[in-house]
Design an enzyme around this catalytic site. Structure first.
Site, PDB file in Angstrom:
ATOM      1  N   ILE A   1      16.859   3.423   0.897  1.00  0.00           N
ATOM      2  CA  ILE A   1      15.829   3.805  -0.054  1.00  0.00           C
ATOM      3  C   ILE A   1      14.942   4.869   0.588  1.00  0.00           C
ATOM      4  CG2 ILE A   1      13.956   3.016  -1.543  1.00  0.00           C
ATOM      5  CD1 ILE A   1      16.674   1.776  -2.224  1.00  0.00           C
TER       6      ILE A   1
ATOM      7  N   SER B   1       0.799  -1.228   0.000  1.00  0.00           N
ATOM      8  CA  SER B   1       0.000   0.000   0.000  1.00  0.00           C
ATOM      9  C   SER B   1       0.829   1.276   0.000  1.00  0.00           C
ATOM     10  CB  SER B   1      -0.940   0.012   1.215  1.00  0.00           C
ATOM     11  OG  SER B   1      -0.196   0.051   2.424  1.00  0.00           O
TER      12      SER B   1
ATOM     13  N   TYR C   1      16.086  -6.318  13.066  1.00  0.00           N
ATOM     14  CA  TYR C   1      15.832  -6.138  11.634  1.00  0.00           C
ATOM     15  C   TYR C   1      16.881  -6.868  10.801  1.00  0.00           C
ATOM     16  CZ  TYR C   1      14.852  -3.641   7.248  1.00  0.00           C
ATOM     17  OH  TYR C   1      14.537  -3.324   5.950  1.00  0.00           O
TER      18      TYR C   1
END
Length: 242
Positions: free
Chosen positions: A188, A13, A155
């Site tokens: 990014i 999304s 992570y």
């Protein structure tokens, strides 16, 4: 190039997942977006895929860390699209903190979404792929899983695990005509990374800038159409991990 194929994109999304949805739709794929909470954003992505690219695009709310919920969602996708040929495991969260201070929940939640979530999706979609003797799985990992990152042990561990999952799945599923690869983004520019202009790590990027979500989407599109590549991890990181 992907005409008639259905692509399932978790975390589709916004950010990288959104860019992947547009890229694959532009190549002719139909799009199934799986999202966690922002229905309006998921609906908007599907609307753009329909309007701009003529794709059949639908959205499904699901917590990918929930094994049973993923099974139900995959069944809905099968009912709506008939089958699916491409799976993009992009859903991911961060709960950054120093190892000595990290709470158990902060470690577990990241592992559950980033790593177990990918397993859940592969586990429940593999049946569709096996019946069709065709499938393409692309896991969005991270250079943090290759070189580590201070303050992100949870992570980094989840993304390193995703690389191992990619390679094992590639070996196991190859005889059935199913390919499994990974894309490892670096820094990014997304809502998750936030403003990183002052991050000292930017000076370590040989190309001298953060990447864009579209850079990752281009790599995904390549792997989705590369018929003789499996078990590969393609870095999209400006050279930071070379």
């Amino acid at each position: 190039m992907l005409k008639g194929k259905t692509s399932v994109i978790t975390g589709g999304s916004r950010g990288i997942g959104e860019a992947i949805a547009y890229k694959l739709a532009s190549l002719g794929a139909n799009i199934a977006i799986i999202y966690a909470g922002n229905t309006a954003a998921a609906e908007n992505v599907c609307s753009i895929c329909r309007r701009e690219y003529g794709a059949d695009a639908r959205f499904y709310q699901c917590n990918v860390a929930d094994f049973a919920a993923v099974k139900e969602t995959v069944a809905k996708i099968k009912a709506d699209f008939g089958t699916a040929q491409i799976l993009i495991n992009n859903a991911g969260i961060t709960r950054d903190g120093l190892l000595a201070m990290m709470k158990e929940e902060e470690f577990d939640s990241v592992m559950d979404t980033n790593l177990k979530g990918a397993f859940n999706m592969i586990r429940h979609m593999t049946g569709l792929f096996i019946r069709a003797r065709e499938g393409c799985i692309i896991n969005i990992t991270s250079v943090a899983g290759m070189i580590g990152n201070a303050g992100q042990c949870n992570y980094s561990a989840s993304k390193a695990g995703l690389i191992g999952l990619t390679k094992s799945a590639a070996k196991e599923l190859a005889p059935k005509g199913i390919r499994c690869n990974a894309v490892a983004p670096g820094f990014i520019a997304t809502d998750m990374t936030g403003n990183q202009k002052d991050n000292p790590l930017l000076k370590m990027i040989p190309l001298g800038r953060m990447g864009d979500p579209e850079d990752v989407a281009d790599a995904v599109a390549y792997l989705a159409t590369a018929k003789y590549i499996t078990g590969e991890v393609l870095r999209v990181d400006g050279g930071i991990a070379m």
